[in-house]
Design a protein around this motif. Structure first.
Motif, PDB file in Angstrom:
ATOM      1  N   PRO A 194       0.696  -0.937   0.163  1.00  0.00           N
ATOM      2  CA  PRO A 194       0.236  -0.270   0.125  1.00  0.00           C
ATOM      3  C   PRO A 194       0.834   1.194  -0.200  1.00  0.00           C
ATOM      4  CG  PRO A 194      -1.034  -1.953   1.376  1.00  0.00           C
ATOM      5  CD  PRO A 194       0.677  -2.399   1.457  1.00  0.00           C
ATOM      6  N   GLU A 195       1.549   1.071   0.314  1.00  0.00           N
ATOM      7  CA  GLU A 195       3.157   2.213   0.850  1.00  0.00           C
ATOM      8  C   GLU A 195       3.298   2.839  -0.487  1.00  0.00           C
ATOM      9  OE1 GLU A 195       2.036   0.578   4.547  1.00  0.00           O
ATOM     10  OE2 GLU A 195       3.041  -0.051   3.055  1.00  0.00           O
ATOM     11  N   GLY A 198       1.092   7.128  -7.037  1.00  0.00           N
ATOM     12  CA  GLY A 198       0.764   7.760  -7.223  1.00  0.00           C
ATOM     13  C   GLY A 198       0.893   9.114  -7.376  1.00  0.00           C
ATOM     14  N   ARG A 199       1.896   9.187  -6.590  1.00  0.00           N
ATOM     15  CA  ARG A 199       2.036  10.767  -6.521  1.00  0.00           C
ATOM     16  C   ARG A 199       3.148  11.075  -7.246  1.00  0.00           C
ATOM     17  NH1 ARG A 199       4.687  11.232   0.124  1.00  0.00           N
ATOM     18  NH2 ARG A 199       5.518  13.352  -1.236  1.00  0.00           N
ATOM     19  N   TRP A 221      13.600  12.441  -6.160  1.00  0.00           N
ATOM     20  CA  TRP A 221      12.449  13.539  -6.726  1.00  0.00           C
ATOM     21  C   TRP A 221      12.570  14.675  -5.157  1.00  0.00           C
ATOM     22  CZ3 TRP A 221      10.630   8.644  -9.323  1.00  0.00           C
ATOM     23  CH2 TRP A 221      10.573   9.770 -11.094  1.00  0.00           C
ATOM     24  N   LYS A 222      13.236  15.612  -5.831  1.00  0.00           N
ATOM     25  CA  LYS A 222      12.953  16.313  -4.082  1.00  0.00           C
ATOM     26  C   LYS A 222      11.744  17.408  -4.652  1.00  0.00           C
ATOM     27  CE  LYS A 222      14.886  18.843  -0.129  1.00  0.00           C
ATOM     28  NZ  LYS A 222      16.310  19.163   1.053  1.00  0.00           N
ATOM     29  N   GLU A 223      10.410  17.641  -3.999  1.00  0.00           N
ATOM     30  CA  GLU A 223       9.959  18.493  -4.403  1.00  0.00           C
ATOM     31  C   GLU A 223       9.133  19.307  -5.254  1.00  0.00           C
ATOM     32  OE1 GLU A 223      11.139  22.272  -2.365  1.00  0.00           O
ATOM     33  OE2 GLU A 223      10.661  21.454  -0.360  1.00  0.00           O
ATOM     34  N   GLY A 224       9.422  17.624  -6.316  1.00  0.00           N
ATOM     35  CA  GLY A 224       8.753  17.518  -7.575  1.00  0.00           C
ATOM     36  C   GLY A 224      10.015  17.101  -8.782  1.00  0.00           C
ATOM     37  N   ARG A 225      10.399  17.480  -8.117  1.00  0.00           N
ATOM     38  CA  ARG A 225      11.868  18.206  -9.074  1.00  0.00           C
ATOM     39  C   ARG A 225      13.383  17.000  -8.558  1.00  0.00           C
ATOM     40  NH1 ARG A 225      12.251  22.237 -12.510  1.00  0.00           N
ATOM     41  NH2 ARG A 225      14.226  22.834 -11.995  1.00  0.00           N
ATOM     42  N   LEU A 280       8.739  -0.385  -6.494  1.00  0.00           N
ATOM     43  CA  LEU A 280       9.427  -0.132  -6.310  1.00  0.00           C
ATOM     44  C   LEU A 280       9.756   1.747  -5.944  1.00  0.00           C
ATOM     45  CD1 LEU A 280      12.125  -2.434  -7.631  1.00  0.00           C
ATOM     46  CD2 LEU A 280      11.802  -1.931  -4.907  1.00  0.00           C
ATOM     47  N   CYS A 281       8.838   1.728  -5.893  1.00  0.00           N
ATOM     48  CA  CYS A 281       8.356   3.432  -4.894  1.00  0.00           C
ATOM     49  C   CYS A 281       8.423   3.255  -4.176  1.00  0.00           C
ATOM     50  CB  CYS A 281       6.947   3.944  -5.709  1.00  0.00           C
ATOM     51  SG  CYS A 281       7.183   4.177  -8.127  1.00  0.00           S
ATOM     52  N   LEU A 282       8.749   5.164  -3.225  1.00  0.00           N
ATOM     53  CA  LEU A 282       8.804   5.678  -2.068  1.00  0.00           C
ATOM     54  C   LEU A 282       8.579   6.766  -1.978  1.00  0.00           C
ATOM     55  CD1 LEU A 282      11.409   6.605  -0.498  1.00  0.00           C
ATOM     56  CD2 LEU A 282      12.413   4.006  -0.700  1.00  0.00           C
ATOM     57  N   ALA A 283       8.156   6.891  -0.785  1.00  0.00           N
ATOM     58  CA  ALA A 283       7.797   8.747   0.092  1.00  0.00           C
ATOM     59  C   ALA A 283       9.023   8.261   1.115  1.00  0.00           C
ATOM     60  CB  ALA A 283       6.707   9.365  -0.257  1.00  0.00           C
ATOM     61  N   SER A 284       9.466   9.747   1.349  1.00  0.00           N
ATOM     62  CA  SER A 284      10.190   9.658   2.599  1.00  0.00           C
ATOM     63  C   SER A 284       9.946  11.202   2.812  1.00  0.00           C
ATOM     64  CB  SER A 284      11.514   8.919   2.513  1.00  0.00           C
ATOM     65  OG  SER A 284      12.411   9.591   3.449  1.00  0.00           O
ATOM     66  N   GLY A 285       9.813  11.691   3.746  1.00  0.00           N
ATOM     67  CA  GLY A 285       9.824  13.058   3.456  1.00  0.00           C
ATOM     68  C   GLY A 285       9.389  14.101   2.702  1.00  0.00           C
ATOM     69  N   ASP A 286      10.145  14.897   2.041  1.00  0.00           N
ATOM     70  CA  ASP A 286      10.416  15.571   0.766  1.00  0.00           C
ATOM     71  C   ASP A 286      10.898  14.538  -0.216  1.00  0.00           C
ATOM     72  OD1 ASP A 286       9.426  17.636   2.381  1.00  0.00           O
ATOM     73  OD2 ASP A 286      10.769  18.958   2.536  1.00  0.00           O
ATOM     74  N   PHE A 287      10.907  13.173  -0.408  1.00  0.00           N
ATOM     75  CA  PHE A 287      11.664  12.652  -1.072  1.00  0.00           C
ATOM     76  C   PHE A 287      10.884  12.377  -1.832  1.00  0.00           C
ATOM     77  CE2 PHE A 287      15.358  13.627   1.419  1.00  0.00           C
ATOM     78  CZ  PHE A 287      16.669  14.817   0.010  1.00  0.00           C
ATOM     79  N   LEU A 288      10.913  11.811  -3.307  1.00  0.00           N
ATOM     80  CA  LEU A 288      10.351  10.558  -3.845  1.00  0.00           C
ATOM     81  C   LEU A 288      11.675   9.281  -4.049  1.00  0.00           C
ATOM     82  CD1 LEU A 288       7.051  11.669  -5.348  1.00  0.00           C
ATOM     83  CD2 LEU A 288       6.922  11.178  -3.528  1.00  0.00           C
TER      84      LEU A 288
END
Length: 271
Positions: A151-152, A158-159, A226-230, A198-206
């Protein structure tokens, strides 16, 4: 009926079978005496093995007819695998999540049929039927990968699925639902796909793995952060390595991988 219509008809049959099962279950009264459950018609693992066998056969055959038959058979088995997997997947969800999952699956099916109606890159050519079968099989395989992800990982996907990214050639591209398909030229396209598991989100990072298949070049994989979309960082992974997991902690990216020789290793990169 031409082979393209056969592919779409088979897909419709699979969805109708699924819908019939759902509607039948919903229509039974709660107080009805519990009946013995029949053995499932399809088992995901057996369908998957069958599809993988057809993929293997596809590498061996030489004639166009045999290629078309293997691709069509593999696609049908993937349809059965998705049907069986989703049936079992629904059973693992709490009651309040099932309606949401059914709606998401319906939306995916609509996109699936839309994609199958798009003209083949080889329209009018002997490869048209093969191309459409491979397109359907790839979509089904990608859906199964998504449903198998945690799920994570699905939330992170999705982001990330519509973000811009750069390959090692520094050309900026943009995903559309986790995939980029370049202009068809010289019989091929540039195709880049985000791996949902193999996708993850951690704070400002994707961060996520991208499978890169540039036209006319051997495929490879890279991890993009990516950080803040960049794009913050991108790391090419050797073709002889399989990425097992990725993580971000203490300002560093960790990549766990296994080589074709079975040896495991870890790569750590400062962000």
């Amino acid at each position: 009926m031409n082979k393209r219509n056969l592919i779409v008809s088979a897909a419709v049959c699979g969805v109708c079978l699924f819908a019939l099962g759902v509607l039948t279950g919903a229509s039974l009264p709660d107080h009805q005496e519990k009946m013995p459950e029949p053995e499932p018609l399809f088992e995901p693992e057996m369908c998957r093995h069958g599809a993988e066998y057809m993929d293997e056969m596809l590498q061996r055959v030489r004639t166009q007819t045999d290629m078309n038959l293997c691709a069509a058979a593999g696609t049908t088995l993937r349809q059965a695998e998705l049907y069986a997997f989703f049936r079992d997947y629904l059973g693992t969800l709490p009651e309040e999540r099932r309606e949401e999952a059914l709606l998401e699956q319906k939306q995916w099916e609509e996109e699936y049929f839309r994609a199958l109606k798009e003209p083949s890159d080889y329209e009018g050519d002997s490869l048209e039927s093969f191309d459409l079968s491979m397109r359907a099989g790839t979509l089904l395989y990608d859906r199964l990968r998504y449903l198998n992800a945690s799920p994570e990982a699905r939330e992170a996907f999705g982001r990330m699925k519509n973000l811009s990214f750069t390959d090692m050639d520094r050309i900026e591209r943009q995903f559309e639902n986790g995939q980029y398909r370049g202009v068809f030229r010289n019989g091929e396209r540039d195709i880049f796909k985000l791996s949902p598991e193999l996708c993850l989100a951690s704070g400002d990072f994707l961060a996520g793995e991208i499978v890169c298949s540039p036209a006319g070049k051997p495929p490879y994989r890279m991890i993009v952060v990516w950080k803040e979309g960049r794009v913050k960082e991108k790391i090419a992974v050797g073709r002889d390595k399989h990425i097992d997991s990725i993580g971000i902690a203490g300002g560093r990216l960790r990549i766990d991988h296994t080589g074709i020789d079975g040896n495991r290793g870890t790569l750590s990169v400062a962000l």
